[in-house]
Design a protein around this motif. Structure first.
Motif, mmCIF file in Angstrom:
data_model
loop_
_atom_site.group_PDB
_atom_site.id
_atom_site.type_symbol
_atom_site.label_atom_id
_atom_site.label_comp_id
_atom_site.label_asym_id
_atom_site.label_seq_id
_atom_site.Cartn_x
_atom_site.Cartn_y
_atom_site.Cartn_z
ATOM 1 N N ASN A 145 45.284 69.512 40.278
ATOM 2 C CA ASN A 145 46.390 69.283 39.330
ATOM 3 C C ASN A 145 46.703 67.801 39.135
ATOM 4 N N HIS A 146 45.883 66.923 39.693
ATOM 5 C CA HIS A 146 46.112 65.483 39.614
ATOM 6 C C HIS A 146 45.307 64.882 38.466
ATOM 7 N N VAL A 147 45.903 63.881 37.794
ATOM 8 C CA VAL A 147 45.169 63.138 36.770
ATOM 9 C C VAL A 147 45.266 61.657 37.093
ATOM 10 N N TYR A 148 44.119 60.988 37.009
ATOM 11 C CA TYR A 148 44.031 59.557 37.322
ATOM 12 C C TYR A 148 43.879 58.800 36.011
ATOM 13 N N LEU A 149 44.858 57.971 35.711
ATOM 14 C CA LEU A 149 44.888 57.217 34.466
ATOM 15 C C LEU A 149 44.478 55.774 34.750
ATOM 16 N N THR A 150 43.361 55.367 34.179
ATOM 17 C CA THR A 150 42.837 54.031 34.421
ATOM 18 C C THR A 150 43.330 53.078 33.344
ATOM 19 N N PHE A 151 44.149 52.117 33.742
ATOM 20 C CA PHE A 151 44.744 51.152 32.819
ATOM 21 C C PHE A 151 43.924 49.868 32.769
ATOM 22 N N HIS A 152 43.916 49.243 31.602
ATOM 23 C CA HIS A 152 43.343 47.908 31.481
ATOM 24 C C HIS A 152 44.316 47.024 30.710
ATOM 25 N N GLN A 153 44.191 45.740 30.900
ATOM 26 C CA GLN A 153 45.084 44.761 30.275
ATOM 27 C C GLN A 153 44.668 44.552 28.830
ATOM 28 N N ALA A 154 45.611 44.738 27.916
ATOM 29 C CA ALA A 154 45.313 44.561 26.495
ATOM 30 C C ALA A 154 45.492 43.122 26.049
ATOM 31 N N ALA A 155 46.303 42.363 26.772
ATOM 32 C CA ALA A 155 46.516 40.962 26.435
ATOM 33 C C ALA A 155 45.620 40.078 27.298
ATOM 34 N N SER A 156 45.886 38.793 27.327
ATOM 35 C CA SER A 156 45.182 37.838 28.182
ATOM 36 C C SER A 156 46.198 37.233 29.145
ATOM 37 N N LYS A 157 45.711 36.546 30.163
ATOM 38 C CA LYS A 157 46.596 35.829 31.070
ATOM 39 C C LYS A 157 46.037 34.431 31.321
ATOM 40 N N ILE A 158 46.950 33.478 31.514
ATOM 41 C CA ILE A 158 46.526 32.112 31.794
ATOM 42 C C ILE A 158 47.406 31.517 32.889
ATOM 43 N N ASP A 159 46.854 30.550 33.612
ATOM 44 C CA ASP A 159 47.630 29.740 34.551
ATOM 45 C C ASP A 159 47.009 28.360 34.643
ATOM 46 N N PHE A 160 47.660 27.464 35.429
ATOM 47 C CA PHE A 160 47.284 26.062 35.416
ATOM 48 C C PHE A 160 47.197 25.483 36.825
ATOM 49 N N ARG A 161 46.201 24.612 37.002
ATOM 50 C CA ARG A 161 46.112 23.755 38.178
ATOM 51 C C ARG A 161 46.192 22.310 37.699
ATOM 52 N N VAL A 162 46.759 21.434 38.530
ATOM 53 C CA VAL A 162 46.923 20.031 38.152
ATOM 54 C C VAL A 162 46.406 19.142 39.265
ATOM 55 N N ALA A 163 45.708 18.058 38.873
ATOM 56 C CA ALA A 163 45.165 17.092 39.841
ATOM 57 C C ALA A 163 45.531 15.677 39.415
ATOM 58 N N ASN A 164 45.692 14.813 40.394
ATOM 59 C CA ASN A 164 45.967 13.393 40.164
ATOM 60 C C ASN A 164 44.640 12.662 40.000
ATOM 61 N N GLY A 165 44.353 12.251 38.766
ATOM 62 C CA GLY A 165 43.116 11.531 38.495
ATOM 63 C C GLY A 165 43.327 10.048 38.286
ATOM 64 N N LEU A 166 44.520 9.536 38.640
ATOM 65 C CA LEU A 166 44.809 8.105 38.515
ATOM 66 C C LEU A 166 44.187 7.351 39.690
ATOM 67 N N ASN A 167 44.418 6.070 39.768
ATOM 68 C CA ASN A 167 43.792 5.294 40.841
ATOM 69 C C ASN A 167 44.380 5.684 42.200
ATOM 70 N N GLN A 168 43.722 5.262 43.253
ATOM 71 C CA GLN A 168 44.033 5.714 44.605
ATOM 72 C C GLN A 168 45.433 5.332 45.077
ATOM 73 N N VAL A 169 46.029 4.271 44.507
ATOM 74 C CA VAL A 169 47.329 3.804 45.002
ATOM 75 C C VAL A 169 48.498 4.335 44.180
ATOM 76 N N THR A 170 48.231 5.204 43.216
ATOM 77 C CA THR A 170 49.286 5.749 42.370
ATOM 78 C C THR A 170 49.673 7.149 42.831
ATOM 79 N N SER A 171 50.958 7.342 43.077
ATOM 80 C CA SER A 171 51.478 8.661 43.450
ATOM 81 C C SER A 171 52.116 9.309 42.224
ATOM 82 N N VAL A 172 51.967 10.626 42.120
ATOM 83 C CA VAL A 172 52.440 11.352 40.941
ATOM 84 C C VAL A 172 53.280 12.549 41.376
ATOM 85 N N LYS A 173 54.380 12.765 40.657
ATOM 86 C CA LYS A 173 55.176 13.979 40.816
ATOM 87 C C LYS A 173 55.231 14.702 39.465
#
Length: 297
Positions: A145-173
């Motif tokens: 009597n069980h039914v298994y419904l397999t869902f998939h994402q209809a939209a897209s998803k995004i996220d971000f990573r950030v890196a400091n590419g300035l010179n070695q003596v520069t600090s960034v926030k």
């Protein structure tokens, strides 16, 4: 979807008011109550069969083999370890059912006359979980009597990573990450393959804002994730990403509110894909690279 379903569903909607009650009254024949199990296809969330959290419900339709609506947009919610329909649903005396489902329940999805799941107006800000759909042939199966419904994402998803590419003596926030020029409203029709049409005007979305916590985060030489993963409507426009940051070089004072932007993003957002953009801050611009996953986990 089988041919007879494509034909039968055209008149099924007209009979929905009468037919929808079929699943809510336990028949004299003693048919078993349908027990629902939402699961994720492998591309959505590998190794985790739990698609939704406790506060997300899904809606479900079920059609009989002759095209009658047996379950009409029933709301199913999680109750501890089980998923419970607001009105109990029972299997028909004979034959199988074809199921259509979507989540979250409140997104206003309807079942079209051609067997498509249709969403007339989707707004990004009100749908941070994204849109999940399940259609006939999408991994549905019945065990007792069980039914298994397999869902998939209809939209897209995004996220971000950030890196400091300035010179070695520069600090960034980091102060802000802003996704600029993206369409946040659109309509959706499944038709076997998800089809999106954007509507309205492009907007800017703040993905990360340090003012919410009152503390700016350090940006290291190695990329780190900032902000949240967001659902986005697949589109072929070319947004940019603006990064607002502060920096200090040697004995100078902190310089706040610095802004640099990427070039137009070239990656096309496709349904069911997860895109991670790596942003590298330089003296004059923000360089980016995109990693694409086959999963929207």
């Amino acid at each position: 979807m089988p041919t007879f379903f494509r034909h039968a569903i055209a008149f099924a909607a007209a009979a929905s008011a009468a037919a929808s009650c079929l699943s809510s009254v336990k028949p004299d024949g003693g048919q078993e109550e349908i027990v629902f199990h939402p699961v994720a296809e492998a591309e959505v969330r590998a190794g985790n069969a739990d698609v939704f959290s406790n506060d997300i419900s899904f809606g479900v339709w079920a059609l009989t083999s002759d095209g009658r609506i047996h379950i009409d947009r029933e709301k199913v919610s999680r109750d501890g370890e089980t998923w419970t329909a607001e009105t109990p649903c029972y299997w028909p005396e004979e034959g199988d059912l074809e199921f259509y489902a979507f989540a979250p329940y409140g997104d206003g999805v309807e079942l079209g006359s051609d067997g498509s799941l249709i969403l007339e107006d989707y707004t990004l800000e009100t749908a941070s979980e994204g849109l999940y759909v399940c259609e006939p042939g999408a991994g549905q199966k019945r065990t007792d009597n069980h039914v298994y419904l397999t869902f998939h994402q209809a939209a897209s998803k995004i996220d971000f990573r950030v890196a400091n590419g300035l010179n070695q003596v520069t600090s960034v926030k980091l102060e802000k990450i802003i996704l600029c020029g993206v369409f946040v409203r659109g309509s959706y029709r499944s038709c076997g393959e998800p089809q999106w049409n954007v509507t309205g005007e492009a907007a800017d979305i703040t993905v990360y804002d340090s003012s919410a916590s009152g503390v700016s985060d350090d940006v290291d030489r190695d990329p780190e994730y900032f902000g949240k993963t967001i659902a986005v409507i697949p589109q072929q426009s070319f947004p940019t990403v603006k990064v607002v940051y502060s920096f200090v070089n040697g004995d100078s004072e902190w310089l706040y509110g610095q802004e640099n932007s990427t070039e137009e993003l070239e990656a096309r957002w496709e349904p069911g894909r997860h895109y991670t953009y790596t942003l590298t801050l330089t003296e004059t611009t923000v360089k980016y690279s995109a990693g694409i996953s086959s999963s929207t986990e």
